[in-house]
Write a protein that holds these residues in place. Structure first.
Motif, PDB file in Angstrom:
ATOM      1  N   TRP A  22       0.472  13.015   6.422  1.00  0.00           N
ATOM      2  CA  TRP A  22       1.874  13.350   6.658  1.00  0.00           C
ATOM      3  C   TRP A  22       2.291  12.955   8.065  1.00  0.00           C
ATOM      4  CZ3 TRP A  22       6.643  14.046   5.786  1.00  0.00           C
ATOM      5  CH2 TRP A  22       7.452  14.855   6.585  1.00  0.00           C
ATOM      6  N   ALA A  23       3.497  12.412   8.155  1.00  0.00           N
ATOM      7  CA  ALA A  23       4.130  12.079   9.437  1.00  0.00           C
ATOM      8  C   ALA A  23       3.202  11.205  10.289  1.00  0.00           C
ATOM      9  CB  ALA A  23       4.557  13.358  10.167  1.00  0.00           C
ATOM     10  N   GLU A  24       2.921  11.623  11.528  1.00  0.00           N
ATOM     11  CA  GLU A  24       2.121  10.783  12.428  1.00  0.00           C
ATOM     12  C   GLU A  24       0.736  10.457  11.863  1.00  0.00           C
ATOM     13  OE1 GLU A  24       5.220  12.783  14.973  1.00  0.00           O
ATOM     14  OE2 GLU A  24       3.888  13.392  13.330  1.00  0.00           O
ATOM     15  N   GLN A  25       0.208  11.337  10.995  1.00  0.00           N
ATOM     16  CA  GLN A  25      -1.098  11.063  10.383  1.00  0.00           C
ATOM     17  C   GLN A  25      -1.080   9.781   9.550  1.00  0.00           C
ATOM     18  OE1 GLN A  25      -1.633  14.586   8.051  1.00  0.00           O
ATOM     19  NE2 GLN A  25      -2.566  15.747   9.714  1.00  0.00           N
ATOM     20  N   LYS A  26       0.078   9.415   9.031  1.00  0.00           N
ATOM     21  CA  LYS A  26       0.169   8.214   8.195  1.00  0.00           C
ATOM     22  C   LYS A  26      -0.205   6.963   8.978  1.00  0.00           C
ATOM     23  CE  LYS A  26       3.421   9.997   4.811  1.00  0.00           C
ATOM     24  NZ  LYS A  26       4.578   9.725   3.946  1.00  0.00           N
ATOM     25  N   ALA A  27      -0.068   7.034  10.286  1.00  0.00           N
ATOM     26  CA  ALA A  27      -0.416   5.881  11.121  1.00  0.00           C
ATOM     27  C   ALA A  27      -1.877   5.503  10.963  1.00  0.00           C
ATOM     28  CB  ALA A  27      -0.097   6.179  12.581  1.00  0.00           C
ATOM     29  N   GLY A  36       9.788  12.192   8.888  1.00  0.00           N
ATOM     30  CA  GLY A  36       8.340  12.153   9.085  1.00  0.00           C
ATOM     31  C   GLY A  36       7.764  10.775   8.831  1.00  0.00           C
ATOM     32  N   ASP A  37       8.347  10.050   7.870  1.00  0.00           N
ATOM     33  CA  ASP A  37       7.909   8.679   7.604  1.00  0.00           C
ATOM     34  C   ASP A  37       8.270   7.759   8.763  1.00  0.00           C
ATOM     35  OD1 ASP A  37       7.001   9.427   5.032  1.00  0.00           O
ATOM     36  OD2 ASP A  37       9.019   9.210   4.223  1.00  0.00           O
ATOM     37  N   VAL A  38       9.428   8.004   9.344  1.00  0.00           N
ATOM     38  CA  VAL A  38       9.828   7.217  10.518  1.00  0.00           C
ATOM     39  C   VAL A  38       8.831   7.433  11.646  1.00  0.00           C
ATOM     40  CG1 VAL A  38      11.627   6.840  12.237  1.00  0.00           C
ATOM     41  CG2 VAL A  38      12.267   7.317   9.856  1.00  0.00           C
ATOM     42  N   ARG A  39       8.448   8.675  11.860  1.00  0.00           N
ATOM     43  CA  ARG A  39       7.476   8.970  12.933  1.00  0.00           C
ATOM     44  C   ARG A  39       6.139   8.304  12.634  1.00  0.00           C
ATOM     45  NH1 ARG A  39       9.172  14.410  12.207  1.00  0.00           N
ATOM     46  NH2 ARG A  39       7.020  15.092  11.813  1.00  0.00           N
ATOM     47  N   VAL A  93       0.845  -1.186   0.000  1.00  0.00           N
ATOM     48  CA  VAL A  93       0.000   0.000   0.000  1.00  0.00           C
ATOM     49  C   VAL A  93       0.886   1.244   0.000  1.00  0.00           C
ATOM     50  CG1 VAL A  93      -1.874  -1.196   1.198  1.00  0.00           C
ATOM     51  CG2 VAL A  93      -0.204   0.086   2.527  1.00  0.00           C
ATOM     52  N   VAL A  94       0.452   2.262  -0.714  1.00  0.00           N
ATOM     53  CA  VAL A  94       1.180   3.527  -0.768  1.00  0.00           C
ATOM     54  C   VAL A  94       0.460   4.522   0.132  1.00  0.00           C
ATOM     55  CG1 VAL A  94       1.853   5.479  -2.224  1.00  0.00           C
ATOM     56  CG2 VAL A  94       2.126   3.133  -3.060  1.00  0.00           C
ATOM     57  N   VAL A  95       1.204   5.102   1.070  1.00  0.00           N
ATOM     58  CA  VAL A  95       0.663   6.095   1.997  1.00  0.00           C
ATOM     59  C   VAL A  95       1.550   7.332   1.878  1.00  0.00           C
ATOM     60  CG1 VAL A  95       0.023   6.614   4.378  1.00  0.00           C
ATOM     61  CG2 VAL A  95      -0.114   4.252   3.538  1.00  0.00           C
ATOM     62  N   THR A  96       0.979   8.431   1.402  1.00  0.00           N
ATOM     63  CA  THR A  96       1.774   9.592   1.024  1.00  0.00           C
ATOM     64  C   THR A  96       1.106  10.891   1.436  1.00  0.00           C
ATOM     65  OG1 THR A  96       2.641  10.794  -0.920  1.00  0.00           O
ATOM     66  CG2 THR A  96       0.668   9.483  -1.269  1.00  0.00           C
ATOM     67  N   ALA A  97       1.920  11.930   1.573  1.00  0.00           N
ATOM     68  CA  ALA A  97       1.379  13.267   1.828  1.00  0.00           C
ATOM     69  C   ALA A  97       0.869  13.918   0.547  1.00  0.00           C
ATOM     70  CB  ALA A  97       2.444  14.151   2.471  1.00  0.00           C
ATOM     71  N   LYS A  98       1.206  13.344  -0.606  1.00  0.00           N
ATOM     72  CA  LYS A  98       0.796  13.939  -1.879  1.00  0.00           C
ATOM     73  C   LYS A  98      -0.715  13.875  -2.046  1.00  0.00           C
ATOM     74  CE  LYS A  98       3.507  13.428  -5.458  1.00  0.00           C
ATOM     75  NZ  LYS A  98       3.872  14.848  -5.669  1.00  0.00           N
ATOM     76  N   TYR A  99      -1.256  14.862  -2.745  1.00  0.00           N
ATOM     77  CA  TYR A  99      -2.661  14.889  -3.138  1.00  0.00           C
ATOM     78  C   TYR A  99      -2.990  13.568  -3.823  1.00  0.00           C
ATOM     79  CZ  TYR A  99      -6.759  16.819  -5.661  1.00  0.00           C
ATOM     80  OH  TYR A  99      -8.001  17.074  -6.181  1.00  0.00           O
TER      81      TYR A  99
END
Length: 219
Positions: free
Chosen positions: A145-150, A167-170, A116-122
Motif C-alpha cells: 500500500w502507498a509508499e510500499q508499492k515502490a 496512495g498510488d500517487v505516493r 504488472v499489477v501492484v495492489t494492496a489487495k490480498y
C-alpha cells in the motif's frame, strides 16, 4: 559424420517498451459490488454492524484499515482472515472490469512493454479477479500500500504507475515512476493533482491514446 557446434544459450530478450504498473481496485476493476457483498456477509456472520455502502466509498487502503472502524483492535486480524477466506466465493464473480482495463493492458503489450499489477489487495484474491476476467498481466504483486508499492515498482523497473488513489500517487513518486492517476476511485481529479500526479485521466479508456503519445515522446 558431421559435427555441429552448439549455439551458446541466448540471454533473455529485454522488453522493447516500458514496464507499466497498474493498481487493481477501482483502477482495473470495479470492486465495489463484490466488496459490498462480502462486508454484508461478514456482518451477518459475526453479528457486527458494518456500513458496507460507506466502506466501498473509501477503497484503496489495506483491509485492516477499514475493519478497525467496525471491530475491536484485538479482533481485526482475525476478521481480516475470515473476510479473505469468504471473499473468493462472494466477491469474484460479482466484480466487473472497469471500462478500458483490457485495452490498457493490451496497449502496453503492443508497445513491447510489460504490465504488472501492484495492489494492496490480498495477492491470492487479486489473482482470482484477474483470472476470472481474463486479464493476464506479466506479474501480480499484492499486500502493498502507498509508499510500499515502490518496492515492487522498483523491482520490476516500472516507468509508469497507474492508480486511482492518492496512495498510488505516493507509491509512484517514491519509486521514481511517472504517476498516472485515473479518477475512477474515491479521489477526485483535484485531490490526485494536489497529491502530485503527473497525469490525470478520467479513466483507463483514455490510457491507450495517452500511452501512445508517451511512448512516441520517449523514443
Amino acid at each position: 559424420m558431421a559435427f555441429t557446434t552448439p549455439h551458446p544459450p541466448q540471454p533473455p530478450t529485454s522488453p522493447s517498451g516500458p514496464t507499466v504498473g497498474f493498481d487493481l481496485d477501482m483502477t482495473l476493476i470495479d470492486s465495489r459490488p463484490g466488496i459490498r457483498a462480502c462486508y454484508r456477509a461478514l456482518a451477518e456472520r459475526t453479528g457486527t454492524y458494518i456500513d458496507a455502502d460507506l466502506a466501498v466509498t473509501r477503497l484503496g487502503p489495506p483491509l485492516v484499515d477499514e475493519l478497525v472502524n467496525w471491530f475491536p483492535a484485538e479482533r481485526v486480524e482475525e476478521m481480516a482472515d475470515l473476510y479473505r477466506a469468504m471473499y473468493p466465493t462472494i466477491a469474484i464473480t460479482a466484480t466487473p472490469a472497469l471500462p478500458g482495463a483490457r485495452e490498457a493492458i493490451a496497449a502496453v503489450r503492443e508497445a513491447g512493454g510489460r504490465a504488472v499489477v501492484v495492489t494492496a489487495k490480498y495477492e491470492p484474491n487479486a489473482k482470482l479477479h484477474l483470472a476470472h476476467l481474463g486479464i493476464e498481466p506479466d506479474a501480480v504483486i499484492g499486500d502493498l500500500w502507498a509508499e510500499q508499492k515502490a518496492l515492487a515498482l522498483r523491482e520490476h523497473d516500472a516507468a509508469v504507475y497507474v492508480g486511482d488513489h492518492v496512495g498510488d500517487v505516493r507509491g509512484a513518486r517514491t519509486a521514481g515512476a511517472l504517476s498516472v492517476a485515473v479518477a475512477t476511485g474515491p479521489c477526485d481529479p483535484a485531490e490526485l493533482r494536489e497529491a502530485g500526479a503527473d497525469v490525470v485521466l478520467a479513466g483507463l479508456a483514455e490510457f491507450p491514446r495517452w500511452f501512445s503519445d508517451y511512448c512516441t515522446a520517449r523514443s
